[in-house]
Design a protein around this motif. Sequence first.
Motif, PDB file in Angstrom:
ATOM      1  N   THR A 110       0.840  -1.190   0.000  1.00  0.00           N
ATOM      2  CA  THR A 110       0.000   0.000   0.000  1.00  0.00           C
ATOM      3  C   THR A 110       0.877   1.243   0.000  1.00  0.00           C
ATOM      4  O   THR A 110       2.045   1.191   0.391  1.00  0.00           O
ATOM      5  CB  THR A 110      -0.918   0.031   1.233  1.00  0.00           C
ATOM      6  N   GLY A 111       0.318   2.327  -0.450  1.00  0.00           N
ATOM      7  CA  GLY A 111       1.053   3.580  -0.459  1.00  0.00           C
ATOM      8  C   GLY A 111       0.428   4.545  -1.448  1.00  0.00           C
ATOM      9  O   GLY A 111      -0.610   4.253  -2.047  1.00  0.00           O
ATOM     10  N   THR A 112       1.059   5.668  -1.615  1.00  0.00           N
ATOM     11  CA  THR A 112       0.580   6.678  -2.546  1.00  0.00           C
ATOM     12  C   THR A 112       1.688   6.988  -3.542  1.00  0.00           C
ATOM     13  O   THR A 112       2.825   7.269  -3.145  1.00  0.00           O
ATOM     14  CB  THR A 112       0.188   7.973  -1.796  1.00  0.00           C
ATOM     15  N   MET A 113       1.348   6.926  -4.812  1.00  0.00           N
ATOM     16  CA  MET A 113       2.300   7.319  -5.852  1.00  0.00           C
ATOM     17  C   MET A 113       2.186   8.821  -6.051  1.00  0.00           C
ATOM     18  O   MET A 113       1.092   9.369  -6.134  1.00  0.00           O
ATOM     19  CB  MET A 113       1.970   6.598  -7.166  1.00  0.00           C
ATOM     20  N   LEU A 114       3.366   9.478  -6.147  1.00  0.00           N
ATOM     21  CA  LEU A 114       3.385  10.919  -6.333  1.00  0.00           C
ATOM     22  C   LEU A 114       4.136  11.298  -7.602  1.00  0.00           C
ATOM     23  O   LEU A 114       5.139  10.664  -7.954  1.00  0.00           O
ATOM     24  CB  LEU A 114       4.068  11.603  -5.139  1.00  0.00           C
ATOM     25  N   LEU A 115       3.646  12.325  -8.255  1.00  0.00           N
ATOM     26  CA  LEU A 115       4.360  12.911  -9.382  1.00  0.00           C
ATOM     27  C   LEU A 115       5.553  13.698  -8.833  1.00  0.00           C
ATOM     28  O   LEU A 115       5.611  13.984  -7.633  1.00  0.00           O
ATOM     29  CB  LEU A 115       3.430  13.833 -10.175  1.00  0.00           C
ATOM     30  N   PRO A 116       6.509  14.062  -9.684  1.00  0.00           N
ATOM     31  CA  PRO A 116       7.666  14.831  -9.197  1.00  0.00           C
ATOM     32  C   PRO A 116       7.284  16.111  -8.435  1.00  0.00           C
ATOM     33  O   PRO A 116       8.005  16.532  -7.531  1.00  0.00           O
ATOM     34  CB  PRO A 116       8.439  15.166 -10.471  1.00  0.00           C
ATOM     35  N   ASN A 117       6.125  16.698  -8.765  1.00  0.00           N
ATOM     36  CA  ASN A 117       5.712  17.921  -8.070  1.00  0.00           C
ATOM     37  C   ASN A 117       4.927  17.634  -6.785  1.00  0.00           C
ATOM     38  O   ASN A 117       4.425  18.545  -6.147  1.00  0.00           O
ATOM     39  CB  ASN A 117       4.900  18.821  -8.998  1.00  0.00           C
ATOM     40  N   THR A 122      -3.534   9.172  -9.752  1.00  0.00           N
ATOM     41  CA  THR A 122      -4.747   8.358  -9.686  1.00  0.00           C
ATOM     42  C   THR A 122      -4.679   7.294 -10.776  1.00  0.00           C
ATOM     43  O   THR A 122      -4.223   7.548 -11.885  1.00  0.00           O
ATOM     44  CB  THR A 122      -6.015   9.213  -9.870  1.00  0.00           C
ATOM     45  N   ASN A 123      -5.120   6.102 -10.434  1.00  0.00           N
ATOM     46  CA  ASN A 123      -5.140   4.967 -11.367  1.00  0.00           C
ATOM     47  C   ASN A 123      -3.769   4.676 -11.957  1.00  0.00           C
ATOM     48  O   ASN A 123      -3.640   4.347 -13.123  1.00  0.00           O
ATOM     49  CB  ASN A 123      -6.163   5.190 -12.484  1.00  0.00           C
ATOM     50  N   GLY A 124      -2.741   4.795 -11.137  1.00  0.00           N
ATOM     51  CA  GLY A 124      -1.386   4.505 -11.604  1.00  0.00           C
ATOM     52  C   GLY A 124      -1.107   3.010 -11.613  1.00  0.00           C
ATOM     53  O   GLY A 124      -1.816   2.221 -11.007  1.00  0.00           O
ATOM     54  N   ASN A 125      -0.091   2.625 -12.324  1.00  0.00           N
ATOM     55  CA  ASN A 125       0.335   1.233 -12.431  1.00  0.00           C
ATOM     56  C   ASN A 125       1.724   1.088 -11.833  1.00  0.00           C
ATOM     57  O   ASN A 125       2.581   1.937 -12.068  1.00  0.00           O
ATOM     58  CB  ASN A 125       0.401   0.827 -13.899  1.00  0.00           C
TER      59      ASN A 125
END
Length: 135
Positions: A110-117, A122-125
């Motif tokens: 589990t976790g949260t994917m973040l963009l560089p900013n 959402t709905n990332g792979n």
Amino acid sequence: MSIASRVFAFALTLCAFTAWVTGQTSVLTGQVVGPTNVGIPGITVKNDAGAPTTTTDALGNFTLTGLQNRNYTIDIIPPVGTYVPVQRSIRVNITTSLGVVTLQPGVAITGTMLLPNGTPVTNGNVNLYDSAGTD
């Protein structure tokens, strides 16, 4: 009986037979086991249409009824963190067996994917690889 009457009777019989055959539903059976080849109870088995859905019994056996004669993608979904989910494609025709499907142990991440900013994705792979670079 005239030839026209015979042809009509044959056509009527053929239509009735076709209606009977198309009204039939098919069945898909199989078994879900773990790496030690022991059946796993409580695994959800569903087709790509969403219904019907079933659950494996105490020996890992399942039966999906009410299917049409066509190709399906079958999703085998264990509880999160227990085994790795599996998909199988199969052509169902009357009574078809998926055979034995072996699940491999899995874990939940589990976790949260973040963009560089810093914006959440959402709905990332996510693809995970072992130290040898294989998935």
